[in-house]
Motif scaffolding. Structure first.
Motif, PDB file in Angstrom:
ATOM      1  N   GLY A 346     -25.767 -12.175 -13.057  1.00  0.00           N
ATOM      2  CA  GLY A 346     -26.580 -11.532 -11.580  1.00  0.00           C
ATOM      3  C   GLY A 346     -27.316 -10.390 -11.768  1.00  0.00           C
ATOM      4  N   GLU A 347     -26.813  -9.382 -12.316  1.00  0.00           N
ATOM      5  CA  GLU A 347     -27.470  -8.312 -12.704  1.00  0.00           C
ATOM      6  C   GLU A 347     -28.621  -8.418 -13.523  1.00  0.00           C
ATOM      7  OE1 GLU A 347     -25.440  -5.037 -14.171  1.00  0.00           O
ATOM      8  OE2 GLU A 347     -25.084  -5.776 -16.023  1.00  0.00           O
ATOM      9  N   ALA A 348     -28.620  -9.429 -14.578  1.00  0.00           N
ATOM     10  CA  ALA A 348     -29.773  -9.628 -15.437  1.00  0.00           C
ATOM     11  C   ALA A 348     -30.856 -10.512 -14.719  1.00  0.00           C
ATOM     12  CB  ALA A 348     -29.426 -10.609 -16.483  1.00  0.00           C
ATOM     13  N   ARG A 349     -30.555 -11.324 -13.882  1.00  0.00           N
ATOM     14  CA  ARG A 349     -31.553 -11.938 -13.196  1.00  0.00           C
ATOM     15  C   ARG A 349     -32.216 -11.061 -12.019  1.00  0.00           C
ATOM     16  NH1 ARG A 349     -29.599 -17.739 -11.034  1.00  0.00           N
ATOM     17  NH2 ARG A 349     -31.877 -17.804 -10.396  1.00  0.00           N
ATOM     18  N   ALA A 350     -31.409 -10.104 -11.433  1.00  0.00           N
ATOM     19  CA  ALA A 350     -31.868  -9.273 -10.483  1.00  0.00           C
ATOM     20  C   ALA A 350     -32.663  -8.415 -11.066  1.00  0.00           C
ATOM     21  CB  ALA A 350     -30.538  -8.750  -9.753  1.00  0.00           C
ATOM     22  N   HIS A 351     -32.547  -7.728 -12.242  1.00  0.00           N
ATOM     23  CA  HIS A 351     -33.327  -6.731 -12.791  1.00  0.00           C
ATOM     24  C   HIS A 351     -34.629  -7.344 -13.223  1.00  0.00           C
ATOM     25  CE1 HIS A 351     -33.489  -3.386 -16.058  1.00  0.00           C
ATOM     26  NE2 HIS A 351     -33.760  -2.824 -14.903  1.00  0.00           N
ATOM     27  N   LEU A 368     -27.373  -7.866  -3.582  1.00  0.00           N
ATOM     28  CA  LEU A 368     -26.416  -8.308  -2.455  1.00  0.00           C
ATOM     29  C   LEU A 368     -26.842  -7.776  -1.192  1.00  0.00           C
ATOM     30  CD1 LEU A 368     -23.302  -7.119  -4.663  1.00  0.00           C
ATOM     31  CD2 LEU A 368     -24.080  -9.603  -4.211  1.00  0.00           C
ATOM     32  N   GLU A 369     -27.414  -6.677  -1.157  1.00  0.00           N
ATOM     33  CA  GLU A 369     -27.947  -6.209   0.088  1.00  0.00           C
ATOM     34  C   GLU A 369     -28.792  -7.018   0.808  1.00  0.00           C
ATOM     35  OE1 GLU A 369     -27.599  -2.966   3.147  1.00  0.00           O
ATOM     36  OE2 GLU A 369     -26.576  -3.784   1.707  1.00  0.00           O
ATOM     37  N   VAL A 370     -29.636  -7.574  -0.018  1.00  0.00           N
ATOM     38  CA  VAL A 370     -30.734  -8.407   0.447  1.00  0.00           C
ATOM     39  C   VAL A 370     -30.177  -9.925   0.960  1.00  0.00           C
ATOM     40  CG1 VAL A 370     -32.733  -9.845  -0.093  1.00  0.00           C
ATOM     41  CG2 VAL A 370     -32.739  -7.611  -1.045  1.00  0.00           C
ATOM     42  N   ARG A 371     -29.189 -10.300   0.154  1.00  0.00           N
ATOM     43  CA  ARG A 371     -28.428 -11.595   0.709  1.00  0.00           C
ATOM     44  C   ARG A 371     -27.782 -11.369   1.900  1.00  0.00           C
ATOM     45  NH1 ARG A 371     -24.540 -14.950  -3.466  1.00  0.00           N
ATOM     46  NH2 ARG A 371     -23.703 -16.669  -1.882  1.00  0.00           N
ATOM     47  N   TRP A 372     -26.940 -10.291   2.024  1.00  0.00           N
ATOM     48  CA  TRP A 372     -26.365  -9.810   3.482  1.00  0.00           C
ATOM     49  C   TRP A 372     -27.461  -9.937   4.610  1.00  0.00           C
ATOM     50  CZ3 TRP A 372     -26.338  -5.480   6.848  1.00  0.00           C
ATOM     51  CH2 TRP A 372     -25.347  -5.605   7.764  1.00  0.00           C
ATOM     52  N   LEU A 373     -28.222  -9.028   4.439  1.00  0.00           N
ATOM     53  CA  LEU A 373     -29.444  -8.901   5.563  1.00  0.00           C
ATOM     54  C   LEU A 373     -29.897 -10.162   5.927  1.00  0.00           C
ATOM     55  CD1 LEU A 373     -31.118  -5.739   4.327  1.00  0.00           C
ATOM     56  CD2 LEU A 373     -29.779  -6.116   6.305  1.00  0.00           C
ATOM     57  N   HIS A 380     -26.418 -17.694   8.806  1.00  0.00           N
ATOM     58  CA  HIS A 380     -25.502 -18.426   7.558  1.00  0.00           C
ATOM     59  C   HIS A 380     -25.847 -17.787   5.956  1.00  0.00           C
ATOM     60  CE1 HIS A 380     -28.912 -20.684   6.039  1.00  0.00           C
ATOM     61  NE2 HIS A 380     -29.282 -20.902   7.361  1.00  0.00           N
ATOM     62  N   ASP A 381     -24.799 -17.804   5.260  1.00  0.00           N
ATOM     63  CA  ASP A 381     -24.942 -17.576   3.744  1.00  0.00           C
ATOM     64  C   ASP A 381     -26.188 -18.101   3.063  1.00  0.00           C
ATOM     65  OD1 ASP A 381     -25.170 -16.233   1.308  1.00  0.00           O
ATOM     66  OD2 ASP A 381     -23.000 -17.242   0.781  1.00  0.00           O
ATOM     67  N   ILE A 382     -27.341 -17.507   2.858  1.00  0.00           N
ATOM     68  CA  ILE A 382     -28.580 -17.972   2.423  1.00  0.00           C
ATOM     69  C   ILE A 382     -28.306 -18.433   1.022  1.00  0.00           C
ATOM     70  CG2 ILE A 382     -30.011 -16.845   3.944  1.00  0.00           C
ATOM     71  CD1 ILE A 382     -31.093 -15.096   1.636  1.00  0.00           C
ATOM     72  N   GLY A 383     -27.366 -17.930   0.223  1.00  0.00           N
ATOM     73  CA  GLY A 383     -27.160 -18.273  -1.402  1.00  0.00           C
ATOM     74  C   GLY A 383     -27.779 -17.397  -2.267  1.00  0.00           C
ATOM     75  N   PHE A 384     -27.307 -17.113  -3.365  1.00  0.00           N
ATOM     76  CA  PHE A 384     -27.781 -16.433  -4.533  1.00  0.00           C
ATOM     77  C   PHE A 384     -29.311 -16.551  -4.854  1.00  0.00           C
ATOM     78  CE2 PHE A 384     -28.937 -15.479  -8.766  1.00  0.00           C
ATOM     79  CZ  PHE A 384     -28.178 -14.018  -8.954  1.00  0.00           C
ATOM     80  N   ASP A 385     -29.796 -17.888  -4.766  1.00  0.00           N
ATOM     81  CA  ASP A 385     -31.324 -18.070  -5.406  1.00  0.00           C
ATOM     82  C   ASP A 385     -32.263 -17.716  -4.254  1.00  0.00           C
ATOM     83  OD1 ASP A 385     -30.298 -19.275  -7.842  1.00  0.00           O
ATOM     84  OD2 ASP A 385     -30.336 -21.210  -7.135  1.00  0.00           O
ATOM     85  N   ALA A 386     -31.988 -18.227  -2.944  1.00  0.00           N
ATOM     86  CA  ALA A 386     -32.824 -17.561  -1.894  1.00  0.00           C
ATOM     87  C   ALA A 386     -32.910 -15.826  -1.864  1.00  0.00           C
ATOM     88  CB  ALA A 386     -32.430 -18.070  -0.573  1.00  0.00           C
ATOM     89  N   ALA A 387     -31.912 -15.202  -2.018  1.00  0.00           N
ATOM     90  CA  ALA A 387     -31.886 -13.921  -2.164  1.00  0.00           C
ATOM     91  C   ALA A 387     -32.504 -13.282  -3.314  1.00  0.00           C
ATOM     92  CB  ALA A 387     -30.478 -13.418  -2.063  1.00  0.00           C
ATOM     93  N   LEU A 388     -32.390 -14.131  -4.158  1.00  0.00           N
ATOM     94  CA  LEU A 388     -33.062 -13.460  -5.427  1.00  0.00           C
ATOM     95  C   LEU A 388     -34.807 -13.555  -5.309  1.00  0.00           C
ATOM     96  CD1 LEU A 388     -32.581 -12.622  -8.606  1.00  0.00           C
ATOM     97  CD2 LEU A 388     -33.008 -14.928  -9.140  1.00  0.00           C
ATOM     98  N   PRO A 409     -35.317   4.873  -2.304  1.00  0.00           N
ATOM     99  CA  PRO A 409     -34.001   5.101  -1.616  1.00  0.00           C
ATOM    100  C   PRO A 409     -33.492   4.534  -0.523  1.00  0.00           C
ATOM    101  CG  PRO A 409     -35.813   6.520  -0.920  1.00  0.00           C
ATOM    102  CD  PRO A 409     -36.361   5.734  -1.983  1.00  0.00           C
ATOM    103  N   THR A 410     -34.351   3.736  -0.007  1.00  0.00           N
ATOM    104  CA  THR A 410     -34.008   2.748   1.086  1.00  0.00           C
ATOM    105  C   THR A 410     -34.784   1.376   0.979  1.00  0.00           C
ATOM    106  OG1 THR A 410     -35.736   3.521   2.417  1.00  0.00           O
ATOM    107  CG2 THR A 410     -33.471   4.320   2.858  1.00  0.00           C
ATOM    108  N   GLY A 411     -35.370   1.359  -0.400  1.00  0.00           N
ATOM    109  CA  GLY A 411     -35.725   0.119  -0.814  1.00  0.00           C
ATOM    110  C   GLY A 411     -37.348  -0.249  -0.129  1.00  0.00           C
ATOM    111  N   THR A 412     -37.930  -1.086  -0.742  1.00  0.00           N
ATOM    112  CA  THR A 412     -39.068  -1.495   0.126  1.00  0.00           C
ATOM    113  C   THR A 412     -39.107  -2.798   0.948  1.00  0.00           C
ATOM    114  OG1 THR A 412     -39.503  -3.101  -2.025  1.00  0.00           O
ATOM    115  CG2 THR A 412     -40.521  -0.891  -1.785  1.00  0.00           C
ATOM    116  N   ILE A 413     -37.835  -2.868   1.387  1.00  0.00           N
ATOM    117  CA  ILE A 413     -37.551  -3.972   2.079  1.00  0.00           C
ATOM    118  C   ILE A 413     -37.509  -3.462   3.651  1.00  0.00           C
ATOM    119  CG2 ILE A 413     -35.773  -5.914   2.876  1.00  0.00           C
ATOM    120  CD1 ILE A 413     -35.041  -5.935  -0.043  1.00  0.00           C
ATOM    121  N   PRO A 414     -38.430  -3.879   4.787  1.00  0.00           N
ATOM    122  CA  PRO A 414     -38.455  -3.186   5.908  1.00  0.00           C
ATOM    123  C   PRO A 414     -37.081  -3.373   6.614  1.00  0.00           C
ATOM    124  CG  PRO A 414     -40.369  -4.829   5.355  1.00  0.00           C
ATOM    125  CD  PRO A 414     -39.407  -4.734   4.434  1.00  0.00           C
ATOM    126  N   ALA A 415     -36.131  -4.519   6.353  1.00  0.00           N
ATOM    127  CA  ALA A 415     -35.102  -4.690   7.296  1.00  0.00           C
ATOM    128  C   ALA A 415     -33.902  -3.953   6.404  1.00  0.00           C
ATOM    129  CB  ALA A 415     -35.084  -6.129   7.230  1.00  0.00           C
TER     130      ALA A 415
END
Length: 421
Positions: A346-351, A368-373, A380-388, A409-415
């Motif tokens: 997971g960390e290899a693909r995320a990196h 993991l934070e993106v997946r949760w948001l 519903h759980d969007i799953g690993f691939d959609a979060a990636l 510090p808080t990412g480039t993700i607005p949400a």
């Protein structure tokens, strides 16, 4: 006239570090003779340069021998106490010029507050609150260990990402002192200095960024709230609640509250008072409860904020394994499989999705934070691939602006904070 031979003290006597021109004034250090790296820093009372040697980056600061010796010794003491401070690497006294050069390890993946705040919209007070929480946490840790800062400010602090929180790091120890214990007056004085310096620093940056005047008052109010933040944390760590003998179950709630904030409870004692009542005294260690627990399970060494996120992922995986097996799977057994089957790939693909900016472990925490948001938004759980895919899309393509979610510090993700207003 031949300059006097310098007195060199290096804790890492590596070849390239030893070969630097320690007999020359720092202002004369220049490429190609000296492998300098250009790093933007804020205003400083002393000349500071950054040198690459032996595949590491070092900060070198020129100052008087008296101040250099004092700062070196304070930083050594802070290192011995395992506090969040830059690590001293050497001290070079140049007797011919009555100057000295202090050497410290550069804190990789760190930023000054100016770079952080320049990226934050003025209408996002919760982002600034994270920065202030980090500074207050650092000041409380220093005070608990008898360290009087003396010049605590945004300019004298570095910040790193730790999961979805910030970690503040002590940088400048010129005015600092280490005592067995601080008085209430010393602590108040440090808080007053920090409040004033934070207000001035944020107002100065707001003026530079041409923020509207109404923002200035808001920034001052936020800075003035530092004392309340400090008091709340200090009292939580030092309160001595009293309760009846039959209410001993309340100890668990106190310990859990401290653990949730990351503090390790090293010892508790119960002293009888007023007949059948007890007074609880808690000896609190460093803020590393979750990181210590994760290290015991997996041998991974990560930040406290990262450990909190990773443990939640591990426990979710443990639940999945238990459901598949039809029986409980222990935390230790689940941890061994989680590292191999989940974390490492997971960390290899995320990196890779973040163009390998930042650290792999922080990239996975961001995933993991993106997946949760995104799952909260979708219901519903969007799953690993959609979060990636979402993580990858949010990486800026402009290399000049590439402080990605693995770096910012808080990412480039607005949400990144769904209830932000």
């Amino acid at each position: 006239m031949t300059p006097a031979t310098p007195e060199i003290l290096l804790r890492t006597p590596s070849p390239e570090l030893l070969s630097l021109p320690w007999d020359l004034p720092l202002e004369e250090w220049s490429p190609p003779e000296v492998p300098l790296r250009d790093i933007s820093v804020g205003p400083s009372r002393h000349l500071v340069k950054f040198v690459e040697a032996d595949e590491k980056l070092w900060a070198v600061k020129e100052m008087s021998p008296r101040l250099a010796r004092k700062e070196y010794e304070v930083l050594r003491k802070l290192e011995d106490m395992d506090l969040a401070a830059v690590r001293p690497a050497g001290l070079v006294i140049q007797p011919g010029r009555e100057t000295a050069i202090l050497v410290t390890r550069f804190l990789e993946g760190s930023w000054q507050y100016r770079r952080l705040l320049m990226r934050l919209p003025p209408d996002r007070p919760k982002h600034r609150a994270r920065l202030l929480d980090a500074m207050v946490g650092l000041l409380v840790d220093l005070h608990r260990h008898g360290v009087f800062w003396g010049d605590c400010s945004l300019a004298n602090t570095l910040f790193t990402r730790d999961g979805q929180v910030l970690q503040a790091w002590f940088v400048d120890a010129e005015t600092s002192e280490v005592h067995p214990q601080l008085s209430d007056g010393q602590r108040r004085h440090d808080i007053e200095i920090l409040t004033e310096n934070v207000a001035m620093g944020m107002i100065d940056l707001a003026v530079r960024l041409e923020r509207p005047p109404e923002i200035h008052g808001r920034l001052i109010d936020e800075a003035q709230g530092i004392a309340d933040r400090y008091t709340a944390l200090w009292e939580l760590l030092h309160e001595k609640p009293t309760f009846a003998f039959d209410d001993r179950y309340r100890i668990e709630g106190t310990v859990r509250r401290l653990n949730e904030l990351g503090f390790v409870v090293e010892e508790i004692s119960l002293q009888p008072v007023d007949g059948s009542d007890l007074r609880l005294n808690v000896r609190v260690g460093g803020r590393g409860y979750h990181s210590r627990h994760l290290r015991d399970l997996t041998s991974l060494t990560v930040g406290e904020g990262q450990a909190t996120i990773l443990l939640a992922d591990l426990h979710a995986y443990q639940g999945h394994l238990s459901q598949e097996a039809g029986e409980d799977v222990t935390e230790h057994d689940a941890a061994a499989r989680w590292v191999v089957d989940v974390l490492k790939p997971g960390e290899a693909r995320a990196h890779a999705a973040l163009d390998r900016v930042g650290s792999p472990i922080q990239a996975y925490c961001d995933l993991l934070e993106v997946r949760w948001l995104r799952s909260e938004e979708a219901g519903h759980d969007i799953g690993f691939d959609a979060a990636l895919d979402a993580l990858s899309r949010d990486v800026p393509t402009d290399s000049a602006a590439k402080m990605s979610v693995a770096e910012a510090p808080t990412g480039t993700i607005p949400a990144i904070d769904p209830d932000e207003t």
